[in-house]
Design an enzyme around this catalytic site. Structure first.
Site, short mmCIF file in Angstrom:
data_model
loop_
_atom_site.label_atom_id
_atom_site.label_comp_id
_atom_site.label_asym_id
_atom_site.label_seq_id
_atom_site.Cartn_x
_atom_site.Cartn_y
_atom_site.Cartn_z
N ASP A 67 -60.02 -0.94 78.89
CA ASP A 67 -60.02 -0.35 77.55
C ASP A 67 -61.42 -0.20 76.98
O ASP A 67 -62.39 -0.75 77.51
CB ASP A 67 -59.14 -1.18 76.61
CG ASP A 67 -59.27 -2.68 76.85
OD1 ASP A 67 -60.32 -3.11 77.37
OD2 ASP A 67 -58.33 -3.42 76.53
N ASP A 138 -51.33 -12.51 70.42
CA ASP A 138 -50.02 -11.91 70.13
C ASP A 138 -49.31 -11.41 71.39
O ASP A 138 -48.30 -10.72 71.31
CB ASP A 138 -50.19 -10.75 69.13
CG ASP A 138 -51.10 -9.64 69.66
OD1 ASP A 138 -51.55 -9.74 70.83
OD2 ASP A 138 -51.35 -8.67 68.92
N HIS A 140 -50.67 -9.35 73.72
CA HIS A 140 -51.06 -8.04 74.24
C HIS A 140 -51.79 -8.17 75.57
O HIS A 140 -52.43 -9.18 75.85
CB HIS A 140 -51.88 -7.23 73.21
CG HIS A 140 -53.26 -7.72 72.93
ND1 HIS A 140 -53.74 -7.94 71.66
CD2 HIS A 140 -54.31 -8.01 73.75
CE1 HIS A 140 -54.99 -8.35 71.72
NE2 HIS A 140 -55.37 -8.40 72.98
N GLU A 145 -50.58 -3.42 72.14
CA GLU A 145 -50.15 -4.35 71.11
C GLU A 145 -48.62 -4.47 71.12
O GLU A 145 -47.93 -3.61 71.69
CB GLU A 145 -50.60 -3.84 69.74
CG GLU A 145 -52.11 -3.76 69.57
CD GLU A 145 -52.77 -5.13 69.33
OE1 GLU A 145 -52.24 -6.15 69.82
OE2 GLU A 145 -53.81 -5.16 68.66
C1 F6R Z 1 -60.00 -6.85 77.06
C2 F6R Z 1 -58.56 -6.72 76.80
C3 F6R Z 1 -57.83 -7.69 75.93
C4 F6R Z 1 -58.32 -9.12 76.03
C5 F6R Z 1 -57.58 -10.01 75.04
C6 F6R Z 1 -58.09 -11.43 75.06
O1 F6R Z 1 -60.44 -5.81 77.91
O2 F6R Z 1 -57.98 -5.81 77.27
O3 F6R Z 1 -56.46 -7.66 76.27
O4 F6R Z 1 -58.16 -9.60 77.33
O5 F6R Z 1 -57.71 -9.49 73.76
O6 F6R Z 1 -59.39 -11.46 74.56
P1 F6R Z 1 -60.28 -12.78 74.70
O7 F6R Z 1 -60.51 -12.99 76.15
O8 F6R Z 1 -61.59 -12.44 74.00
O9 F6R Z 1 -59.51 -13.87 74.08
#
Ligand code: F6R
Length: 267
Positions: A67, A138, A140, A145
């Protein structure tokens, strides 16, 4: 699903890195799906070490990131392009032309074509061999989301306020976190041949328990991983703390046959 509870984030990341290294030794053209955020940092550090100290060769590897924030240029310090360069790409021998990240600068009218092209590039590369995932508090995965279609493809998504808040530390001002992103879809992620989800810390415990043991629901997108034939969770004890079948996962790991162990096989 394989739930690998390790003593800490470093050992969990080293185990995932060993499995990735093994895949690259066996297939030098391995296609990796990559994640950003705080979770995979130790994994990237270990892959960099394996490259530097043990000659792990990334020259034929191809990568696709999950992403990118819409509106951020690749040079913006909070962009995922910048994150990947600083934390991984600049330290290994990946060919920049073989690395792919959705563009944050694509114009509104061209977003659908850009997303379709991203999907085509993944298909032309032969599909993703190993997809690395973090997980949002959450539930995701990527930036899919809660309420995302479980068969979605790469597209624009709107972040929840919770995710914007979770990610605000990377921005000077919390209001600067973009509202929109381009993300691989859940259907895109599910087509990867193997999925390595990493999760560390208490903040992830509820999401991890829902993903591994809860009902499969769009309200917790990572729960769809229960439908994947090769999903591996590399987690620490805090992230594992709400799993009800923890004793069984530990039992399985303790009895894993030597020939199945990546930490041994990769050496
Ligand atoms: C990042 C992504 C997100 C993160 C998630 C956890 O490319 O796609 O799904 O893996 O938000 O983020 P952290 O590792 O910062 O807790």
């Amino acid at each position: 699903m394989e739930i690998l509870v390790q003593p800490n984030p470093e050992t969990a990341s080293a185990l995932a890195a060993a499995a990735i290294a093994k895949a690259i030794y066996e297939k030098p053209t391995t296609v990796l799906g990559l994640a950003t955020g705080s979770t995979p940092l130790a994994l990237y550090r270990e892959l960099i070490r394996l490259h530097r100290d043990e000659g792990l060769d990334f020259s034929k590897v191809r990568t696709f990131n999950l992403d990118e924030y819409l509106g951020l240029s690749p040079d913006h310090p909070a962009s995922y392009s910048h994150f990947m360069r600083v934390n991984f790409f600049a330290h290994v021998n990946l060919n920049p032309q073989r690395t792919h990240i959705p563009s944050g600068l694509v114009s509104q009218e061209t977003i659908p074509a850009h997303c379709e092209h991203y999907e085509e590039e993944i298909a032309q590369a032969g599909g993703i061999d190993i997809q690395i995932l973090g997980i949002g508090s959450d539930g995701h995965i990527g930036f899919n989301e809660p309420s995302s279609s479980l068969t979605s493809r790469t597209r624009i998504k709107t972040l929840t306020e919770r995710t914007r808040l979770d990610n605000s530390a990377h921005f000077v001002n919390p209001d600067d976190v973009p509202h929109h992103v381009i993300t691989m879809g859940i259907g895109t992620i599910m087509e990867a041949r193997k999925i390595f989800l990493l999760a560390f810390g208490e903040n992830k415990a509820t999401a991890v328990a829902g993903a591994a043991e809860g009902p499969i629901t769009a309200s917790l997108p990572a729960s769809i991983l229960q439908m994947h034939r090769h999903a591996h969770f590399y987690i620490d004890p805090l992230a594992a703390s709400k799993l009800t079948r923890l004793a069984y996962y530990e039992w399985v790991l303790a009895h894993k046959p030597a020939w199945q162990r990546d930490d041994i096989a990769a050496r």
